[in-house]
Motif scaffolding. Structure first.
Motif, PDB file in Angstrom:
ATOM      1  N   LEU A 187       0.816  -1.221   0.000  1.00  0.00           N
ATOM      2  CA  LEU A 187       0.000   0.000   0.000  1.00  0.00           C
ATOM      3  C   LEU A 187       0.845   1.264   0.000  1.00  0.00           C
ATOM      4  O   LEU A 187       0.397   2.312  -0.496  1.00  0.00           O
ATOM      5  N   SER A 188       2.048   1.190   0.531  1.00  0.00           N
ATOM      6  CA  SER A 188       2.917   2.371   0.585  1.00  0.00           C
ATOM      7  C   SER A 188       3.907   2.416  -0.567  1.00  0.00           C
ATOM      8  O   SER A 188       4.629   3.406  -0.719  1.00  0.00           O
ATOM      9  N   SER A 189       3.946   1.360  -1.387  1.00  0.00           N
ATOM     10  CA  SER A 189       4.947   1.260  -2.448  1.00  0.00           C
ATOM     11  C   SER A 189       4.720   2.321  -3.520  1.00  0.00           C
ATOM     12  O   SER A 189       3.606   2.555  -3.968  1.00  0.00           O
ATOM     13  N   LYS A 190       5.805   2.966  -3.938  1.00  0.00           N
ATOM     14  CA  LYS A 190       5.751   3.937  -5.024  1.00  0.00           C
ATOM     15  C   LYS A 190       6.357   3.379  -6.312  1.00  0.00           C
ATOM     16  O   LYS A 190       5.997   3.800  -7.399  1.00  0.00           O
ATOM     17  N   GLY A 191       7.274   2.442  -6.184  1.00  0.00           N
ATOM     18  CA  GLY A 191       7.912   1.878  -7.368  1.00  0.00           C
ATOM     19  C   GLY A 191       7.074   0.766  -7.972  1.00  0.00           C
ATOM     20  O   GLY A 191       6.568  -0.096  -7.252  1.00  0.00           O
ATOM     21  N   GLU A 192       6.931   0.750  -9.307  1.00  0.00           N
ATOM     22  CA  GLU A 192       6.039  -0.218  -9.938  1.00  0.00           C
ATOM     23  C   GLU A 192       6.564  -1.644  -9.824  1.00  0.00           C
ATOM     24  O   GLU A 192       5.816  -2.558  -9.465  1.00  0.00           O
ATOM     25  N   ILE A 193       7.859  -1.854 -10.101  1.00  0.00           N
ATOM     26  CA  ILE A 193       8.405  -3.210 -10.039  1.00  0.00           C
ATOM     27  C   ILE A 193       8.373  -3.729  -8.604  1.00  0.00           C
ATOM     28  O   ILE A 193       7.983  -4.873  -8.343  1.00  0.00           O
ATOM     29  N   THR A 194       8.760  -2.879  -7.651  1.00  0.00           N
ATOM     30  CA  THR A 194       8.725  -3.295  -6.246  1.00  0.00           C
ATOM     31  C   THR A 194       7.305  -3.664  -5.834  1.00  0.00           C
ATOM     32  O   THR A 194       7.070  -4.676  -5.152  1.00  0.00           O
ATOM     33  N   GLY A 195       6.341  -2.845  -6.256  1.00  0.00           N
ATOM     34  CA  GLY A 195       4.958  -3.128  -5.925  1.00  0.00           C
ATOM     35  C   GLY A 195       4.476  -4.430  -6.524  1.00  0.00           C
ATOM     36  O   GLY A 195       3.774  -5.215  -5.875  1.00  0.00           O
ATOM     37  N   ALA A 228     -13.833   7.064   3.455  1.00  0.00           N
ATOM     38  CA  ALA A 228     -14.953   6.128   3.500  1.00  0.00           C
ATOM     39  C   ALA A 228     -14.652   4.805   2.809  1.00  0.00           C
ATOM     40  O   ALA A 228     -15.415   3.845   2.960  1.00  0.00           O
ATOM     41  N   GLU A 229     -13.554   4.741   2.069  1.00  0.00           N
ATOM     42  CA  GLU A 229     -13.211   3.494   1.375  1.00  0.00           C
ATOM     43  C   GLU A 229     -12.217   2.686   2.196  1.00  0.00           C
ATOM     44  O   GLU A 229     -11.137   3.186   2.542  1.00  0.00           O
ATOM     45  N   PRO A 230     -12.514   1.445   2.535  1.00  0.00           N
ATOM     46  CA  PRO A 230     -11.553   0.617   3.266  1.00  0.00           C
ATOM     47  C   PRO A 230     -10.249   0.468   2.477  1.00  0.00           C
ATOM     48  O   PRO A 230     -10.268   0.351   1.242  1.00  0.00           O
ATOM     49  N   ARG A 231      -9.139   0.446   3.165  1.00  0.00           N
ATOM     50  CA  ARG A 231      -7.844   0.347   2.499  1.00  0.00           C
ATOM     51  C   ARG A 231      -7.703  -0.982   1.755  1.00  0.00           C
ATOM     52  O   ARG A 231      -6.903  -1.096   0.821  1.00  0.00           O
ATOM     53  N   ARG A 232      -8.480  -1.996   2.139  1.00  0.00           N
ATOM     54  CA  ARG A 232      -8.357  -3.291   1.450  1.00  0.00           C
ATOM     55  C   ARG A 232      -8.831  -3.204  -0.004  1.00  0.00           C
ATOM     56  O   ARG A 232      -8.449  -4.040  -0.821  1.00  0.00           O
ATOM     57  N   GLN A 233      -9.667  -2.197  -0.328  1.00  0.00           N
ATOM     58  CA  GLN A 233     -10.044  -2.048  -1.734  1.00  0.00           C
ATOM     59  C   GLN A 233      -8.843  -1.602  -2.562  1.00  0.00           C
ATOM     60  O   GLN A 233      -8.622  -2.095  -3.667  1.00  0.00           O
ATOM     61  N   GLU A 234      -8.074  -0.681  -2.041  1.00  0.00           N
ATOM     62  CA  GLU A 234      -6.860  -0.272  -2.746  1.00  0.00           C
ATOM     63  C   GLU A 234      -5.853  -1.416  -2.781  1.00  0.00           C
ATOM     64  O   GLU A 234      -5.133  -1.587  -3.775  1.00  0.00           O
ATOM     65  N   LEU A 235      -5.794  -2.204  -1.715  1.00  0.00           N
ATOM     66  CA  LEU A 235      -4.922  -3.381  -1.733  1.00  0.00           C
ATOM     67  C   LEU A 235      -5.311  -4.308  -2.884  1.00  0.00           C
ATOM     68  O   LEU A 235      -4.443  -4.792  -3.622  1.00  0.00           O
ATOM     69  N   ALA A 236      -6.601  -4.568  -3.058  1.00  0.00           N
ATOM     70  CA  ALA A 236      -7.055  -5.440  -4.132  1.00  0.00           C
ATOM     71  C   ALA A 236      -6.692  -4.864  -5.496  1.00  0.00           C
ATOM     72  O   ALA A 236      -6.281  -5.594  -6.407  1.00  0.00           O
ATOM     73  N   ARG A 237      -6.824  -3.556  -5.661  1.00  0.00           N
ATOM     74  CA  ARG A 237      -6.457  -2.939  -6.944  1.00  0.00           C
ATOM     75  C   ARG A 237      -4.976  -3.133  -7.233  1.00  0.00           C
ATOM     76  O   ARG A 237      -4.577  -3.405  -8.369  1.00  0.00           O
ATOM     77  N   ARG A 238      -4.157  -2.989  -6.206  1.00  0.00           N
ATOM     78  CA  ARG A 238      -2.713  -3.148  -6.425  1.00  0.00           C
ATOM     79  C   ARG A 238      -2.339  -4.613  -6.656  1.00  0.00           C
ATOM     80  O   ARG A 238      -1.459  -4.906  -7.460  1.00  0.00           O
TER      81      ARG A 238
END
Length: 419
Positions: free
Chosen positions: A37-45, A105-115
């Motif tokens: 969730l905190s990753s900025k680099g694409e390959i690392t992510g 209002a959006e749970p962080r797990r939604q962003e986790l799923a997107r990543r």
């Protein structure tokens, strides 16, 4: 940007071949989630996301339950942030304040799923993850609220605009045909010869929806028989001895089996779009097709009869059909919705209950579930929207006049007294 993305994807694929180490410790997951969730680099992510997905794939059921608990507890919304951001938006409803509220209002797990979904083949893995959730977690559990997140994301990811309709034929790849056999949920396909009889003759069609992120996985498929007149027996439609009808002589398309293929996409509706698209394609290909109907099971009919204190063995055939007509037009659950799931699907699509037929499905399943009775739902293209609105808003069942008349002849009191 497209070239850069392709290069990054190639580097990632080369660097991450194969699964993660078998020494993976599931206790690392909370740290990996925060790292992703905190990753900025694409390959690392991408590498972190793949570690999470591979780690999940290696878990047993107990570890998966712990994983879902972690998602629910650690990556939930912060109620204090929601309250403060909503108050700020009410005080000053600017675009920036609105954006802050949506983020809170959006749970962080939604962003986790997107990543996670950025990893090749991750969409399929996330669909399987939701299937595990539905299988393992009780709807009454606090952790089950994360299913709202899956449903929200999948409703967007599997929007009709992203789906691809493909015809399944005998020339389709073997691995796709194998999945059609495996996923058939209404009338089991007993062999390759059985499958061939359903997809090769010119009076047979099979269509499936696919998603570009899951190109080898059908999401839902429908089997169609081209006939003269409306069919009244599944045995006749699937008979080994039947003679194929030249497609140009057909005047009716019978949808006799619709199968959802992915347990992890339960509740994501494809069937309505599938039928409408197939109707459009068949109309363009074969202008002589004027009637579109199903030959459908009535899966809860026998259970309903039992709940009414009626022994199906005591019903003469005319009363059995009258009971089926009454069931299809009147049976309701405690919440007021139609009792039968197949009826809810087709009536919700705007179809009309057209007719019922005895001895129409003599398979063991047909006898046990519906006393061998089947029904036709007629898709009258000129009335679909009107019927849909009436069913959705007033719970009115659209039924042919002859079926309504038949329903009125059912006399349960006399049946019970005779028994």
């Amino acid at each position: 940007m497209s070239v850069l993305s392709d290069v990054l994807d190639l580097v990632f694929r080369r660097s991450m071949k194969g699964p993660i180490s078998t020494s993976f410790d599931s206790t690392d997951l909370p740290h990996l989630m925060e790292e992703l969730l905190s990753s900025k680099g694409e390959i690392t992510g991408l590498m972190t996301a793949k570690r999470i997905l591979d780690g999940y794939a290696a878990m047993n059921d107990d570890e998966k339950l712990e994983f879902f608990d972690t998602l629910a507890d650690r990556l939930d919304i912060d109620l204090a942030d929601v309250d403060s951001s909503l108050a700020a938006f009410r005080a000053q409803p600017t675009g920036r304040a609105y954006e802050a509220f949506l983020k809170a209002a959006e749970p962080r797990r939604q962003e986790l799923a997107r990543r996670l979904n950025r990893v090749p083949d991750a969409t399929r893995q996330l669909v399987e993850m939701r299937a595990d959730l539905l299988r393992l977690v009780s709807p009454d559990s606090a952790s089950f609220r994360i299913d709202c997140d899956f449903s929200h994301l999948f409703a967007s990811w599997f929007n009709r605009g992203f789906l691809v309709l493909r015809r399944i034929s005998w020339e389709s790849p073997a691995h796709i045909l194998e999945k059609i056999i495996r996923y058939e949920a209404v009338h089991a396909i007993s062999s390759w010869d059985d499958l061939r009889r359903r997809v090769e003759p010119e009076d047979r069609r099979c269509f499936a929806f696919f998603h570009p992120a899951m190109p080898d996985e059908p999401l839902i498929f429908v089997e169609v028989a081209l006939t003269k007149g409306i069919a009244n027996s599944i045995q006749a439609l699937l008979s080994e001895q039947r003679q194929p009808l030249p497609s140009h002589q057909a005047d009716t398309a019978i949808f006799y089996s619709i199968s959802n293929c992915q347990a992890g996409l339960a509740g994501i509706s494809f069937g309505n779009s599938l039928i409408k698209q197939v109707v459009n394609d068949l109309t363009a290909e074969l202008p002589g097709i004027a009637t579109f109907s199903t030959l459908s099971p009535i899966p809860l009919f026998r259970r309903w009869l039992k709940s009414q204190g009626i022994d199906v063995a005591q019903l003469p055939k005319d009363q059995l059909l009258a009971a089926a007509a009454r069931y299809l037009t009147s049976a309701r659950r405690a919440d007021g919705n139609h009792y039968d799931p197949v009826a809810r699907f087709h009536l919700g699509n705007g179809a009309v209950v057209h007719a019922v037929h005895a001895d129409a499905d003599l398979s063991e399943r047909g006898l046990n579930d519906s006393a061998a009775v089947m029904t036709n739902y007629l898709y009258d293209l000129s009335r679909l929207e009107q019927n849909h609105e009436s069913f959705a808003n007033q719970r009115q069942v659209a039924a042919a006049p002859q079926l309504q008349n038949l329903a009125r002849t059912f006399q349960p009191a006399e049946v019970l007294r005779d028994a």
